[in-house]
Scaffold this active site. Structure first.
Site, PDB file in Angstrom:
ATOM      1  N   GLU A  70      -3.593  95.726 108.367  1.00 33.08           N
ATOM      2  CA  GLU A  70      -3.042  97.011 107.923  1.00 33.08           C
ATOM      3  C   GLU A  70      -1.559  97.011 108.256  1.00 33.08           C
ATOM      4  O   GLU A  70      -1.171  96.799 109.400  1.00 33.08           O
ATOM      5  CB  GLU A  70      -3.745  98.165 108.669  1.00 33.08           C
ATOM      6  CG  GLU A  70      -5.258  98.144 108.580  1.00 33.08           C
ATOM      7  CD  GLU A  70      -5.790  98.862 107.349  1.00 33.08           C
ATOM      8  OE1 GLU A  70      -4.977  99.463 106.619  1.00 33.08           O
ATOM      9  OE2 GLU A  70      -7.014  98.823 107.127  1.00 33.08           O
ATOM     10  N   HIS A  81      -7.057  97.718  97.667  1.00 32.48           N
ATOM     11  CA  HIS A  81      -7.017  99.162  97.459  1.00 32.48           C
ATOM     12  C   HIS A  81      -5.714  99.448  96.698  1.00 32.48           C
ATOM     13  O   HIS A  81      -4.627  99.215  97.235  1.00 32.48           O
ATOM     14  CB  HIS A  81      -7.060  99.912  98.797  1.00 32.48           C
ATOM     15  CG  HIS A  81      -8.398  99.784  99.472  1.00 32.48           C
ATOM     16  ND1 HIS A  81      -8.566  99.598 100.824  1.00 32.48           N
ATOM     17  CD2 HIS A  81      -9.661  99.807  98.933  1.00 32.48           C
ATOM     18  CE1 HIS A  81      -9.867  99.521 101.099  1.00 32.48           C
ATOM     19  NE2 HIS A  81     -10.547  99.648  99.970  1.00 32.48           N
TER      20      HIS A  81
HETATM   21 ZN   LIG Z   1      -7.366  99.481 102.491  1.00 32.39          ZN
END
Ligand SMILES: [Zn+2]
Length: 440
Positions: free
Chosen positions: A285, A86
């Site tokens: 994350e 991302h």
């Molecule tokens: Zn992501």
């Protein structure tokens, strides 16, 4: 004369990139320059390669680090870290550059790093979505969202992979295709994809049969291994294990979560790795804020450094070995199945007849099958060999000769090669000879 003096002066005042990597957001050019500098300065343990290009033609760079960085070596497992799938989640991109620097500088100076690099081939891709990153750089810095999340075609690359649970209609992007081919052609055993927007280590499955919107645990056959891997990351991290780092995300016990138990998604890279690539991948994350100011980057590197290094060592969990014929030639496409763990697609040996199977210590029943030639079932005692930087080695010899002619059985051509050049000294710690188990 003056020109060469000027050159010398510039050279003398340039910072040494490999010892003074700045904590800043690296542009595409800066990132490429850093990777090239590292590969030039450490040519014996690094190999810089591109697996393809983004929609706009930016190379998807990977730096491989290892004693034999250019190609796979029998007995040495491959592991990968991917950042920035991302484009607006930028912390992973930066801390992977610092990891690269740390590994190459510490090689020969730190016993653990030296043994790790001597016994592991580590592939690091700082950015899988350089186009998205470029879009993010042109927008106002935002902790929660930027259009740079997507690639240039506005596709979310972590929803773009083929999915065995449901038909994925998202048109496969060049970045995704390059990574799919990479996963299927290399021999990755373990992997992390680094994200931002939460602080948690997530593990498969991300999707589930008959998916409903409400979150529920989607347990895979190797759930115990994944929980161990995820906890290893969260508890080596400065604070991830506490589980309540960010205001906007749930409280994650132990700082880990099953992917679908948080929210399910189709077309994720994590499930593709595990189901189709035989590679155990976590989605980690790293930061509540997806795109924090550069002043926070050092803190993120400090928080994650130990986790990233400890996790690399875990590629040496479980068992590995080769399936060989009576002449010692490797048998490709033999299936390796662990009783009680029904993988959607059985793990298979590669073209060197090799397999790697992450398992926690314990007793297991292993079923090795050469399609068309029967199978053998063996009980194995698996120990934790991580600190020795080698999984337990079990080789399997089938009393068949794959060099006589290509074998076509059950629609599968058994590819074969010769045993010459194999590093059997690293492999033959334990050899199980199955000559009495002939089934033609
Ligand atoms: Zn992501």
């Amino acid at each position: 004369m003056f020109r060469s003096l000027k050159f010398l002066l510039i050279w003398a005042i340039l910072p040494d990139m490999t010892t003074s990597l700045e904590f800043k957001h690296h542009s595409t050019k800066d990132l490429e320059r850093f990777l090239r500098d590292i590969s030039k300065k450490y040519p014996s343990i690094t190999h810089l390669y591109s697996i393809g290009t983004s929609v706009t033609g930016i190379n998807l760079w990977v730096l491989a680090i290892g004693k034999y960085p250019k190609e796979h070596t029998v007995g040495i497992p491959d592991v990968k870290y991917i950042g920035n799938i991302h484009g607006d989640e930028v912390v992973g991109r930066e801390i992977l550059l610092h990891l690269i620097q740390h590994l190459v500088v510490m090689y020969g100076n730190d016993a653990t790093i030296t043994r790790l690099i001597n016994n592991t081939r580590i592939h690091i891709m700082p950015s899988m979505n350089p186009d998205g990153y470029e879009i993010t750089q042109r927008e106002k810095r935002d902790c929660k969202f930027s259009n740079g999340r997507y690639n240039k075609e506005k596709i979310d690359l972590n929803r773009n992979f083929p999915d065995v649970f449901e038909h994925n209609t998202s048109p496969i992007q060049p970045e995704t295709k390059a990574v799919m081919d990479w996963i299927l052609n290399e021999n990755f055993v373990l992997s992390i994809s680094l994200h931002g927007g939460a602080v948690v280590a997530s593990y498969p499955y991300d999707n589930k049969q008959k998916a409903t919107q409400s979150p529920s645990y989607s347990k895979c056959p190797d759930d115990d291994v994944f929980v161990y891997l995820a906890k290893n990351y969260s508890y080596s991290h400065a604070s991830m294990f506490s589980g309540d780092e960010c205001v906007m995300t749930p409280n994650f016990p132990d700082g880990i979560t099953n992917g679908a138990n948080w929210y399910h998604l189709a077309g994720g890279m994590q499930d593709f790795n595990y189901i189709l690539g035989q590679c155990f991948e976590l989605t980690v994350e790293l930061s509540c804020c997806k795109n924090p100011p550069a002043t926070y980057l050092k803190e993120f590197w400090d928080e994650n450094q130990e986790s990233l290094i400890n996790f690399l060592k875990l590629v040496h969990l479980g068992i590995k070995g080769q399936v060989l014929d009576l002449n010692g030639a490797p048998i490709a496409n033999a299936t390796i199945e662990v009783e009680g763990r029904k993988n959607i697609i059985p793990f298979r040996t590669n073209k060197w007849g090799e397999y790697y199977r992450l398992l926690l210590p314990g007793t297991y029943t292993l079923n090795v099958t050469v399609p068309g030639f029967g199978s053998n079932t063996t009980e194995l005692q698996v120990f934790n060999n991580v600190e020795n930087f080698s999984a337990s080695v079990f080789n399997f010899h089938f009393n068949v000769n794959v060099t006589d002619e290509p074998l076509f059985k059950n629609g599968i051509q058994l590819q074969y090669g010769t045993a010459s050049g194999l590093q059997q000294d690293t492999m033959l710690l334990i050899s199980i000879v199955i000559s009495s188990a002939l089934i033609y």
